[in-house]
Design an enzyme around this catalytic site. Structure first.
Site, mmCIF file in Angstrom:
data_model
loop_
_atom_site.group_PDB
_atom_site.id
_atom_site.type_symbol
_atom_site.label_atom_id
_atom_site.label_comp_id
_atom_site.label_asym_id
_atom_site.label_seq_id
_atom_site.Cartn_x
_atom_site.Cartn_y
_atom_site.Cartn_z
ATOM 1 N N ASP A 1 0.817 -1.213 0.000
ATOM 2 C CA ASP A 1 0.000 0.000 0.000
ATOM 3 C C ASP A 1 0.852 1.265 0.000
ATOM 4 O O ASP A 1 0.526 2.232 -0.668
ATOM 5 C CB ASP A 1 -0.884 0.039 1.261
ATOM 6 N N GLU B 1 3.829 1.797 -1.203
ATOM 7 C CA GLU B 1 4.414 2.072 -2.522
ATOM 8 C C GLU B 1 3.360 2.602 -3.474
ATOM 9 O O GLU B 1 3.586 3.522 -4.243
ATOM 10 C CB GLU B 1 5.013 0.801 -3.145
ATOM 11 N N LYS C 1 -10.574 1.935 10.053
ATOM 12 C CA LYS C 1 -10.804 1.824 8.606
ATOM 13 C C LYS C 1 -10.590 0.366 8.243
ATOM 14 O O LYS C 1 -9.467 -0.123 8.208
ATOM 15 C CB LYS C 1 -9.834 2.727 7.849
ATOM 16 N N ARG D 1 -18.887 -1.515 -4.781
ATOM 17 C CA ARG D 1 -18.879 -0.104 -5.134
ATOM 18 C C ARG D 1 -18.853 0.095 -6.654
ATOM 19 O O ARG D 1 -19.450 1.019 -7.170
ATOM 20 C CB ARG D 1 -17.674 0.597 -4.497
ATOM 21 N N CYS E 1 19.386 -27.255 -9.289
ATOM 22 C CA CYS E 1 19.840 -28.332 -10.174
ATOM 23 C C CYS E 1 20.591 -27.824 -11.398
ATOM 24 O O CYS E 1 20.995 -28.619 -12.244
ATOM 25 C CB CYS E 1 18.656 -29.179 -10.617
ATOM 26 N N CYS F 1 11.914 -23.428 -13.001
ATOM 27 C CA CYS F 1 12.753 -24.586 -13.275
ATOM 28 C C CYS F 1 11.817 -25.686 -13.766
ATOM 29 O O CYS F 1 10.868 -26.042 -13.074
ATOM 30 C CB CYS F 1 13.481 -25.048 -12.008
HETATM 31 S S1 IVH Z 1 -16.868 6.006 5.746
HETATM 32 C C1 IVH Z 1 -18.013 8.643 1.668
HETATM 33 N N1 IVH Z 1 -15.927 4.363 7.515
HETATM 34 O O1 IVH Z 1 -12.697 3.130 3.164
HETATM 35 C C2 IVH Z 1 -17.257 7.453 2.134
HETATM 36 N N2 IVH Z 1 -15.288 4.043 5.251
HETATM 37 O O2 IVH Z 1 -11.467 5.386 1.451
HETATM 38 C C3 IVH Z 1 -17.582 7.167 3.566
HETATM 39 N N3 IVH Z 1 -13.850 2.089 4.905
HETATM 40 O O3 IVH Z 1 -14.808 3.248 0.432
HETATM 41 C C4 IVH Z 1 -16.814 6.031 4.019
HETATM 42 N N4 IVH Z 1 -13.788 1.436 7.001
HETATM 43 O O4 IVH Z 1 -14.835 1.130 1.781
HETATM 44 C C5 IVH Z 1 -15.945 4.689 6.218
HETATM 45 N N5 IVH Z 1 -15.195 2.954 9.224
HETATM 46 C C6 IVH Z 1 -15.228 3.285 7.927
HETATM 47 C C7 IVH Z 1 -14.539 2.549 6.945
HETATM 48 C C8 IVH Z 1 -14.579 2.971 5.609
HETATM 49 C C9 IVH Z 1 -13.388 1.185 5.761
HETATM 50 C C10 IVH Z 1 -13.560 2.085 3.458
HETATM 51 C C11 IVH Z 1 -14.767 2.268 2.604
HETATM 52 C C12 IVH Z 1 -14.504 3.462 1.744
HETATM 53 C C13 IVH Z 1 -13.040 3.687 1.915
HETATM 54 C C14 IVH Z 1 -12.740 5.147 1.914
#
Ligand code: IVH
Length: 713
Positions: A63, A65, A143, A164, A445, A460
């Site tokens: 991630d 990179e 997240k 999505r 080998c 190989c």
């Molecule tokens: S809120 C308008 N809360 O991270 C978007 N997102 O970069 C509101 N994600 O596409 C997203 N955990 O798939 C929200 N606690 C969390 C999250 C979360 C993972 C993901 C989600 C989103 C991306 C945003």
């Protein structure tokens, strides 16, 4: 270490190719023309990594990179706006053409990201400026690192699950998603008494927890094609988007909900994130945990940094936190920006990295013959673990780094499990240091290596290659296959180099005196090994089938094959039959059926198969087992305090019971230790007996003293 001149020629070819492509990581664009070509390159490169990550679930870089490439592109676009509009950066389209698509009522946006404390402070100030200090209370949520979905509920009933996609329209994965136990088909009535909304789009993330990820890496990855998976996210994406839902059913996925799109009627929508979480929980759906509220700038920074620490103890993967404004009316005053809503930001944790000195690059030969580079360096602590070796992914990644002896390298732990070399500090290179090169001959080998996938893989192809033989015997003897006690890597390598074992079929012909004269094993160990090999003659047929190492045939497919062919030797002639091919295709999936057929069409494979199965005694071990625990199947989850899992399963087996790595309908007892994984929930949903360690101990004691004490654990 390869320093031969001929190898250097190969490296030079690689290096000049890299220069042409502008691949050097440290290269920075200075002139406008360079800027333009670098932008072009970065776009292509990012698109390629997007494709690998989202569509093939097999990222080539970490991630950090990837984000660095994106940041460089954004910086260049800011400097040279004539080459493109950074505002237009679209979200990656995860649709892959294999599913029906469905439109989101409210588009799914992405989020602005920040990597630094300063970015967080800027975000806080911008929000206060627009929304007014009084309205500013933030929720800090983990997240979740998986795949974003939108679950549509109508009057409390799940009608559709959509990825999505491009934000407007995604893949309809309803069928696969129905395998996710925590994704309720029917919402529970809200105890608060509010009416069930007519229609809501709940936004969330499907993910896999660490325990399940480790289980699959231990078992499924032995199927021979994928190797080990780098990150649970790749498995979560792969399972949710699997072409047959049985793959999804074999893997425990989870979901949490953190937001919403459509909410009809609109006036019943939550007023705060807190209220949203309470409603979702009351309906019986999970939300991200743990969360923290923050009221001011310093409090927010503290909460986020603290979350970075807490994250290490979480049972699931996260790559940061999402900071969001609690109040929905305040969100509305902030509106949307170019990268997503202005009321939320994703703070991505820095990858755990450490610098060290590179000593050597070893080229490792796998069971299938794939030759992959591994860096060896001075031991260094990364994310709490001491590491001295790390993956260099593949020859292309290796070439991209351009490593030299004694280089200062940066090592990170991808997904905090598998260490990888993510960068090199070329400015600290020792003058005259030798470059490491891609080998042209097999390190085991010396056969000439074949170059495939445009330099992305080398292989190989020599069957008798000692490294390949050793790896395939290791696979055959592993816990997942024949589970031969006492046959470890060192012994296998000795057996192979002494010429005693050329394939797994030779194991059953080993005599105690062969082992003694080979050296390395004493008389007792030699006798014990021959005995434990003997014992596996009556192991279940699927174990033998899995042990063959047919690409894509792991435990699950081996079981299916064994069900179709209770007498596996029939496969030898049945495999060419069209009707059998069709059955295999429907039972194992087309891709696996093709691999199985190709494997059996090979004369040498057939010979190994015939010799091997001639040694098998066709009785499943469960039928011959005898003892107070006969017929019971135990699964362990979490950390046991009193014994290792191996010891615990040895005790179960000694009393005639069986153990298994995963909870299924066959499982009779789940034994839970500290921090049990997803299997606990699965066991609960299947209604099986769940024992803690003390109860398990009592059961074993009872079983060893009395054959009738099973009902009173
Ligand atoms: S809120 C308008 N809360 O991270 C978007 N997102 O970069 C509101 N994600 O596409 C997203 N955990 O798939 C929200 N606690 C969390 C999250 C979360 C993972 C993901 C989600 C989103 C991306 C945003």
């Amino acid at each position: 270490m390869a320093r031969a001149t001929s190898l250097r020629v190969v490296f030079c070819l690689f290096a000049s190719w890299l220069l042409v492509c502008g691949l050097r990581a440290e290269e920075t664009a200075t002139t406008k023309r360079e800027g333009e070509s670098r932008i072009e390159f970065l776009r292509t490169e990012i698109a390629r990594h997007d494709e690998l990550y989202h569509r093939h679930a097999s990222p080539e870089i970490g991630d950090a990179e990837y984000d660095a490439l994106k940041r460089e592109l954004h910086a260049l676009l800011a400097a040279y706006p004539e080459f493109g509009d950074r505002e237009r950066t679209p979200v990656f389209d995860d649709r892959d053409g294999r599913f029906a698509t469905a439109r989101h009522a409210v588009p799914m946006r992405s989020l602005a990201k920040t990597y630094e404390e300063e970015g967080l402070r800027r975000f806080h100030r911008a929000v206060v400026e627009r929304a007014g200090r009084a309205n500013v209370r933030f929720v800090v949520e983990p997240k979740m690192d998986g795949i974003a979905i939108s679950a549509v509920y109508e009057h409390g009933r799940l009608v559709r699950v959509v990825t999505r996609g491009n934000g407007e329209e995604g893949d309809d994965v309803t069928r696969n998603a129905s395998a996710i136990a925590s994704l309720r088909a029917e919402l529970r009535a809200d105890f608060g008494g509010s009416a069930m909304p007519e229609r809501i789009e709940l936004r969330g993330e499907v993910f896999m927890d660490w325990a399940e990820f480790e289980r699959i890496n231990r078992t499924e990855a032995r199927e021979g094609t994928a190797g080990t998976f780098a990150h649970p996210r790749n498995l979560a994406v792969g399972s949710l988007k699997a072409s047959d839902d049985s793959t999804t059913r074999e893997r425990t996925l989870d979901v949490v909900f953190f937001g919403w799109g459509e909410w009809t009627p609109q006036d019943s929508a939550p007023a705060t994130q807190d209220e949203f979480r309470n409603r979702v929980r009351a309906w019986g759906l999970p939300v991200p945990e743990p969360i923290v509220f923050a009221e001011d700038e310093d409090g927010l920074v503290r909460a986020v940094l603290q979350a970075g620490e807490v994250r290490r103890g979480l049972a699931f993967p996260t790559d940061g936190v999402v900071v969001k404004l609690d109040r929905v009316d305040a969100r509305e005053t902030l509106g949307e920006g170019s990268e997503g809503p202005r009321w939320a930001v994703a703070y991505k944790f820095p990858a755990d990295e450490a610098a060290t000195t590179l000593r050597d690059v070893r080229w490792q030969v796998g069971r299938s013959g794939a030759v992959t580079p591994v860096a060896e360096f001075d031991p260094v602590v990364v994310a709490g673990a001491n590491v001295a070796r790390a993956s260099l992914y593949n020859p292309a990644w290796f070439a991209r780094l351009g490593l030299h002896v004694g280089d200062t390298i940066r090592v990170a732990r991808a997904g905090e499990i598998i260490p990888v070399v993510v960068g090199v500090d070329a400015s600290r290179r020792l003058p005259g240091a030798d470059a490491f090169t891609v080998p042209t001959a097999c390190p085991s080998c010396a056969a000439v290596l074949s170059n495939t996938m445009g330099g992305n893989a080398i292989r190989c192809v020599a069957r008798a290659c000692p490294a390949r033989v050793a790896r395939s015997v290791e696979h055959f003897a592993s816990d997942a296959c024949l589970d031969i006690d006492g046959l470890g890597t060192a012994t296998i390598e000795r057996l192979v180099s002494a010429g005693l074992v050329r394939s797994p079929a030779d194991l059953y012909a080993l005599r105690i005196e062969d082992l003694e004269t080979m050296g390395g094993l004493g008389a007792n160990a030699a006798r014990a090994l021959v005995l434990s090999i003997e014992r596996t003659r009556s192991a279940e047929a699927w174990r033998w089938l899995q042990g063959l190492g047919i690409p894509r045939v792991g435990a699950t497919n081996a079981r299916r094959l064994a069900t179709l062919f209770p007498e596996p030797t029939e496969l030898l002639h049945a495999i060419t039959d069209e009707a059998v091919g069709a059955v295999l295709g429907s039972q194992l999936g087309a891709a696996t059926a093709i691999e199985v057929r190709a494997w059996f069409e090979d004369a040498e494979n057939r010979e190994v198969f015939e010799r091997l199965f001639a040694q098998r005694m066709g009785r499943p071990s469960s039928e011959v087992s005898d003892g107070p625990l006969a017929g019971l199947v135990f699964v362990f989850s979490g950390q046991l305090a009193g014994a290792t899992r191996k010891e615990a399963s040895a005790r179960v087996k000694a009393l005639g019971g069986e153990t298994s790595g995963e909870v299924s309908r066959r499982t009779s007892h789940l034994v839970v230790g500290a921090r049990p994984g997803a299997s606990l929930r699965k066991a609960e949903s299947l209604g099986m007996t769940i024992l803690d360690e003390a109860a398990f101990e009592r059961l074993l004691e009872a079983a060893s003293t009395s054959a009738t004490a099973l009902d009173a654990p």
